[in-house]
Design a protein around this motif. Structure first.
Motif, PDB file in Angstrom:
ATOM      1  N   GLU A   2      62.402  29.275   5.464  1.00 53.72           N
ATOM      2  CA  GLU A   2      63.776  28.889   5.764  1.00 53.72           C
ATOM      3  C   GLU A   2      64.464  29.967   6.598  1.00 53.72           C
ATOM      4  O   GLU A   2      65.212  29.662   7.529  1.00 53.72           O
ATOM      5  CB  GLU A   2      64.536  28.637   4.455  1.00 53.72           C
ATOM      6  CG  GLU A   2      65.933  28.079   4.621  1.00 53.72           C
ATOM      7  CD  GLU A   2      65.982  26.670   5.211  1.00 53.72           C
ATOM      8  OE1 GLU A   2      64.941  25.990   5.243  1.00 53.72           O
ATOM      9  OE2 GLU A   2      67.064  26.271   5.655  1.00 53.72           O
ATOM     10  N   PHE A   3      64.166  31.220   6.288  1.00 53.53           N
ATOM     11  CA  PHE A   3      64.788  32.324   7.029  1.00 53.53           C
ATOM     12  C   PHE A   3      64.317  32.314   8.494  1.00 53.53           C
ATOM     13  O   PHE A   3      65.110  32.550   9.405  1.00 53.53           O
ATOM     14  CB  PHE A   3      64.453  33.673   6.371  1.00 53.53           C
ATOM     15  CG  PHE A   3      65.445  34.754   6.698  1.00 53.53           C
ATOM     16  CD1 PHE A   3      66.583  34.942   5.910  1.00 53.53           C
ATOM     17  CD2 PHE A   3      65.254  35.575   7.810  1.00 53.53           C
ATOM     18  CE1 PHE A   3      67.510  35.925   6.221  1.00 53.53           C
ATOM     19  CE2 PHE A   3      66.187  36.562   8.127  1.00 53.53           C
ATOM     20  CZ  PHE A   3      67.302  36.737   7.329  1.00 53.53           C
ATOM     21  N   ILE A  40      72.876  24.793   3.161  1.00 53.38           N
ATOM     22  CA  ILE A  40      72.639  25.495   4.430  1.00 53.38           C
ATOM     23  C   ILE A  40      72.843  24.552   5.619  1.00 53.38           C
ATOM     24  O   ILE A  40      73.484  24.905   6.610  1.00 53.38           O
ATOM     25  CB  ILE A  40      71.199  26.078   4.456  1.00 53.38           C
ATOM     26  CG1 ILE A  40      71.066  27.182   3.403  1.00 53.38           C
ATOM     27  CG2 ILE A  40      70.852  26.624   5.839  1.00 53.38           C
ATOM     28  CD1 ILE A  40      69.621  27.606   3.143  1.00 53.38           C
ATOM     29  N   ASP A  41      72.293  23.336   5.510  1.00 49.38           N
ATOM     30  CA  ASP A  41      72.380  22.382   6.622  1.00 49.38           C
ATOM     31  C   ASP A  41      73.698  21.605   6.636  1.00 49.38           C
ATOM     32  O   ASP A  41      73.938  20.824   7.559  1.00 49.38           O
ATOM     33  CB  ASP A  41      71.219  21.368   6.545  1.00 49.38           C
ATOM     34  CG  ASP A  41      69.871  22.009   6.804  1.00 49.38           C
ATOM     35  OD1 ASP A  41      69.848  23.157   7.306  1.00 49.38           O
ATOM     36  OD2 ASP A  41      68.837  21.373   6.516  1.00 49.38           O
ATOM     37  N   ASP A  54      69.013  23.739   0.567  1.00 49.85           N
ATOM     38  CA  ASP A  54      68.915  23.295   1.962  1.00 49.85           C
ATOM     39  C   ASP A  54      70.130  22.459   2.374  1.00 49.85           C
ATOM     40  O   ASP A  54      70.632  22.586   3.487  1.00 49.85           O
ATOM     41  CB  ASP A  54      67.628  22.481   2.152  1.00 49.85           C
ATOM     42  CG  ASP A  54      67.488  21.951   3.558  1.00 49.85           C
ATOM     43  OD1 ASP A  54      67.230  22.771   4.458  1.00 49.85           O
ATOM     44  OD2 ASP A  54      67.661  20.738   3.765  1.00 49.85           O
ATOM     45  N   LEU A  91      66.365  30.102  10.641  1.00 44.14           N
ATOM     46  CA  LEU A  91      67.816  30.278  10.729  1.00 44.14           C
ATOM     47  C   LEU A  91      68.325  30.678  12.115  1.00 44.14           C
ATOM     48  O   LEU A  91      69.324  30.163  12.568  1.00 44.14           O
ATOM     49  CB  LEU A  91      68.308  31.305   9.698  1.00 44.14           C
ATOM     50  CG  LEU A  91      68.431  30.794   8.261  1.00 44.14           C
ATOM     51  CD1 LEU A  91      68.944  31.893   7.346  1.00 44.14           C
ATOM     52  CD2 LEU A  91      69.346  29.580   8.171  1.00 44.14           C
TER      53      LEU A  91
END
Ligand code: FPP
Ligand code: MG
Ligand code: MG
Length: 358
Positions: A160-161, A101-102, A98, A164
């Protein structure tokens, strides 16, 4: 409200189970690889600074169930502890991914993994934690437990997807948010708790109580997290706040702030009904948030304006109210198990979740 057992501190009654918890994780990670740097990155968040909420709730439910079933054997508790280890390891692996990603640079009061190592190594370290956790579960040699715990992984990835880049219509938004929240946060707790019942060979009813308790606690936990993102500080949380809008995310406080109708508090008379009653009332609403939600707060000034409107609206109050409803439901579910210090601890946890400041 329901009678609370403030004298019980779940962390104290679980001291034997939690004391060496992070040492055990670090040992597992260290002994699984010949690559010291992989171990260093993978172990980075297991420094004992986390709240250890997931292992704490998992062991509380495990021991409440064992008491309920009148089977408190050490072998059983040992197996359930592996499930608790799995829950914390998968949670941390997802945080490692995460933060990449973030592109977040701060967590648990220190620089995040991706602030210190490159993305390729950090991603592999997250995968490595998952692989070690998977081996540990395989060793339990229970197909049923493996199936229940594997569901956590598919839910996490899908949750999570979902976050997005999808664009839902106004009507789909809240349902989408709740499904996403279940998958990214609540499924882990719900299925870890269910697994402690399955390994104890509890009947389907008990497994369902464990699952639903975990689902409600998980949803409440994330709702409070989404609320704290608007009202808490980076220092308090140990991670950046006011972050969700900047990431383009419309969480419950925003969705409530722009919705036509909102859930509301029961009136004095109505509150005599069951305490999980929820009904819709008109509330302060800001439909100008809708286009901002649609463009994921991407235009200059969107983040600041949306932040201000959420604070003017009833969005934060309503988010807390919904979290409270899930905590009350969790308390009701815990009461279906035989009374024990652990069963009471499960009710204390619901209070901790709704009242937490970080
Ligand atoms: C934190 O959310 C992130 C999660 C709860 C789950 C993230 C899941 C993945 C990255 C999928 C990878 C899956 C596996 C199985 C490793 P947040 O960004 O809202 O919270 P934060 O403020 O703590 O960063
Ligand atoms: Mg995220
Ligand atoms: Mg994040």
């Amino acid at each position: 409200g329901p009678v609370r057992e403030f004298q019980i501190d779940p962390y104290i009654i679980l001291d034997d189970d939690l004391k060496y918890f992070y040492d055990d994780v670090r040992y597992l990670l260290k002994s699984g690889t010949s690559q010291p740097e992989l171990d260093t990155i993978a172990s980075y968040y297991f420094d004992g600074q986390g709240k250890a909420l997931r292992p704490m709730v998992t062991m509380l439910m495990a021991k409440a169930i064992n008491y309920h079933l009148n089977n408190e054997s050490h072998q059983l508790v040992h197996k359930q502890r592996q499930i608790a280890l799995f829950s914390e390891m998968v949670h941390s692996a997802s945080l490692v991914h995460d933060d990449v990603i973030d592109q977040s640079d701060f967590r648990r009061g220190k620089p995040s993994v991706n602030a210190l190592w490159n993305h390729k190594k950090v991603t592999m370290a997250g995968d490595y934690i998952l692989s070690i956790a998977s081996i540990m579960i395989a060793r339990l040699r229970s197909d049923d437990v493996t199936i229940v715990l594997s569901q956590i992984l598919t839910d996490l990835v899908q949750g999570e997807f979902m976050q997005l880049g999808s664009r839902e219509t106004e009507n789909e938004r809240f349902a989408h948010y709740l499904t996403k929240t279940y998958r990214k946060t609540a499924s882990l707790i719900a299925n870890a708790l269910k697994a402690t019942a399955v390994i104890a060979q509890a009947d389907d009813n008990v497994a369902e109580v464990a699952f639903q308790y975990g689902r409600n606690i998980g949803l409440a936990f994330q709702l409070v997290d989404d609320m704290l993102d608007f009202v808490s500080s980076t220092e308090q949380m140990g991670k950046p706040t006011a972050a969700d809008l900047k990431l383009g995310l419309a969480t419950a406080p925003v969705l409530f702030a722009c919705e036509k109708m909102s859930i509301g508090y029961a009136s004095k008379v109505a509150s005599r009904r069951r305490n999980d009653d929820v009904f819709m009332v008109p509330a302060v609403k800001y439909p100008e948030l809708n286009p901002m939600v649609m463009r994921r707060f991407s235009e200059p000034g969107d983040v600041e304006r949306a932040f201000e409107l959420v604070h003017k609206s009833h969005g934060l109050e309503q988010t807390r109210f919904l979290a409270k409803k899930h905590c009350n439901e969790a308390i009701r579910l815990a009461q279906e198990l035989t009374e024990s210090p652990y069963q009471k601890g499960l009710q204390v946890v619901a209070d901790l979740v709704i009242n937490r400041m970080k």
